[in-house]
Design an enzyme around this catalytic site. Structure first.
Site, PDB file in Angstrom:
ATOM      1  N   LYS A 218       0.798  -1.220   0.150  1.00 52.57           N
ATOM      2  CA  LYS A 218       0.032   0.009   0.062  1.00 52.57           C
ATOM      3  C   LYS A 218       1.041   1.199  -0.129  1.00 52.57           C
ATOM      4  O   LYS A 218       1.699   1.490   0.859  1.00 52.57           O
ATOM      5  CB  LYS A 218      -0.851  -0.064   1.314  1.00 52.57           C
ATOM      6  CG  LYS A 218      -1.841   1.213   1.261  1.00 52.57           C
ATOM      7  CD  LYS A 218      -2.760   1.269   2.505  1.00 52.57           C
ATOM      8  CE  LYS A 218      -3.628   2.452   2.510  1.00 52.57           C
ATOM      9  NZ  LYS A 218      -4.423   2.449   3.356  1.00 52.57           N
ATOM     10  N   LYS A 271      -2.184  -1.416  -3.950  1.00 51.02           N
ATOM     11  CA  LYS A 271      -3.036  -0.306  -3.805  1.00 51.02           C
ATOM     12  C   LYS A 271      -2.044   0.876  -3.975  1.00 51.02           C
ATOM     13  O   LYS A 271      -1.129   0.910  -3.135  1.00 51.02           O
ATOM     14  CB  LYS A 271      -3.770  -0.262  -2.671  1.00 51.02           C
ATOM     15  CG  LYS A 271      -4.794   0.865  -2.217  1.00 51.02           C
ATOM     16  CD  LYS A 271      -5.355   0.526  -0.893  1.00 51.02           C
ATOM     17  CE  LYS A 271      -5.951   1.872  -0.654  1.00 51.02           C
ATOM     18  NZ  LYS A 271      -6.423   1.963   0.726  1.00 51.02           N
TER      19      LYS A 271
HETATM   20  C1  PBG Z   1      -7.458   3.561   5.276  1.00 45.16           C
HETATM   21  C2  PBG Z   1      -7.811   3.387   3.807  1.00 45.16           C
HETATM   22  C3  PBG Z   1      -7.500   4.241   2.984  1.00 45.16           C
HETATM   23  C4  PBG Z   1      -8.089   3.845   1.693  1.00 45.16           C
HETATM   24  C5  PBG Z   1      -8.352   2.677   2.033  1.00 45.16           C
HETATM   25  N1  PBG Z   1      -8.359   2.226   3.277  1.00 45.16           N
HETATM   26  C6  PBG Z   1      -6.899   5.653   2.675  1.00 45.16           C
HETATM   27  C7  PBG Z   1      -5.699   6.021   3.447  1.00 45.16           C
HETATM   28  O1  PBG Z   1      -4.796   4.981   3.510  1.00 45.16           O
HETATM   29  O2  PBG Z   1      -5.339   7.049   3.634  1.00 45.16           O
HETATM   30  C8  PBG Z   1      -7.983   4.347   0.215  1.00 45.16           C
HETATM   31  C9  PBG Z   1      -9.056   3.811  -0.850  1.00 45.16           C
HETATM   32  C10 PBG Z   1      -9.255   4.760  -1.761  1.00 45.16           C
HETATM   33  O3  PBG Z   1      -8.816   5.859  -2.027  1.00 45.16           O
HETATM   34  O4  PBG Z   1     -10.372   4.482  -2.702  1.00 45.16           O
HETATM   35  N2  PBG Z   1      -6.412   3.060   5.911  1.00 45.16           N
END
Ligand code: PBG
Length: 347
Positions: A218, A271
């Site tokens: 991520k 992601k």
């Molecule tokens: C939270 C989380 C996020 C997303 C999914 N889980 C945001 C972040 O990490 O700030 C983002 C998903 C998206 O942008 O569609 N931990």
């Protein structure tokens, strides 16, 4: 200008080849395999179906359906609206849903303890879904950000996001979701060691059948902007670079993969998806676990905005973006376009 015209007009070896010169002596003509729709289908390598999609849902405690300005077509749903959305999506072939709660400001805290309140919004939502649609796969996001007064995925002490204390809370959050009936928990926090700790906690409480979809690679991405609007969960200070990954890195994703796999992840995720296809491919090449990819809010918003302006053809662009994510190696895709894409694919 035809080939014959150019042959008479110039003496260059290429242009001189007129009809009379006969065909180029090519050992291979790849276009033959693209001659018609049937032959193209013979060797189409990648396919997309509704079974490849997981639909993220934003939920809130209110009774209304609230539009999200930067994500046209996605709303914050009341639990009633969520049920209706799932019923419709299930009928369209979508089997999995991942829940993201918008938490009222007064319930947020430094340690985000509302994340494991058994009477909280997410456990209520899970229970309602599993009661009405037992076969639906319910996934939950495990991280503190919607519950954190700092807008961070972990506990903040002296301006730092502390790892081990956060992991303990994440275990309680995962257990809370499992007790409510979640099928898979999806830790998105990027703390070290959380997959192993959550696996151990789940097993110790008898939840050996609850799976873990690890947000393995991520990235600290600017593409999450609209999501943070949706949940009002943007960090109150700093950024997420001490836990989310540097967009410059690919090898590091393989290191995270090795750790998550060793710690017991059932599926691994990359992601965002579209800008990280190389990472999806690398993860695919290094694991036999199912690979998920998340087409995030910013990817959705970009396509929506361009299509709203008439600059892109939404149907074709969306299906191409999802196909590309599958081609890169993803088995399953988390996408806000899940329902729309499923409908297009069934037309
Ligand atoms: C939270 C989380 C996020 C997303 C999914 N889980 C945001 C972040 O990490 O700030 C983002 C998903 C998206 O942008 O569609 N931990």
């Amino acid at each position: 200008m035809t080939d014959t015209d150019s042959a008479s007009a110039t003496a260059s070896p290429c242009a001189a080849r007129g009809a009379s010169a006969g065909p180029l002596a090519l050992a291979s003509r790849p276009r033959r395999n693209r001659n018609n729709a049937v032959i193209r289908q013979f060797h189409s390598e990648t396919w997309l179906g509704p079974q490849h999609f997981i639909l993220p849902l934003f939920i809130h405690a209110g009774a209304d359906r609230q539009p999200i300005a930067s994500m046209p077509g996605c709303d914050r749903l009341s639990l009633d609206a969520m049920e209706a959305e799932i019923a419709a999506a299930w009928a369209e072939g979508i089997g999995g849903f991942i829940l993201f709660p918008k938490i009222d400001e007064h319930l947020k805290s430094v340690d985000g303890h509302q994340c494991h309140n058994p009477a909280g919004l997410v456990p209520q939502a899970i229970a309602r879904i599993k009661r009405r649609f037992p076969q639906v796969q319910v996934l939950t996001d495990v991280a503190l950000d919607p519950y954190s007064s700092d807008g961070h995925d972990g506990v903040v002490r002296d301006g730092r996001i502390v790892n081990d204390e956060t992991v303990e809370i994440l275990c309680q959050q995962a257990l809370c979701h499992a007790r409510a009936g979640a099928d898979l928990v999806a830790p998105s926090d990027m703390m070290d060691g959380r997959i192993g700790a959550i696996r151990k906690a789940l097993d110790a409480h008898g939840f050996t059948d609850v799976g873990i979809l690890a947000y393995t690679a991520k990235y600290a991405s600017a593409f999450y902007g609209p999501f943070r609007d949706a949940l009002d969960s943007a960090p109150k200070f700093g950024d997420k670079k001490t836990y989310q990954m540097d967009p410059a890195n690919r090898r590091e994703a393989l290191r995270e993969l090795a750790a998550d796999q060793a710690e017991g992840a059932d599926m691994v995720m990359v992601k965002p998806a579209g800008p990280y296809l190389d990472v999806i491919a690398a993860v695919r090449a290094h694991t036999t676990l199912p690979v998920a990819a998340y087409q995030v809010s910013g990817e959705y918003a970009m396509i929506k905005a361009a299509c709203a302006n008439g600059w892109l053809d939404e149907r074709r662009v969306v299906l191409e973006s999802l196909l590309a994510i599958r081609r890169a190696g993803a088995d399953v895709i988390l996408t806000y376009y899940a329902r729309q894409a499923a409908r297009w694919l069934c037309e």
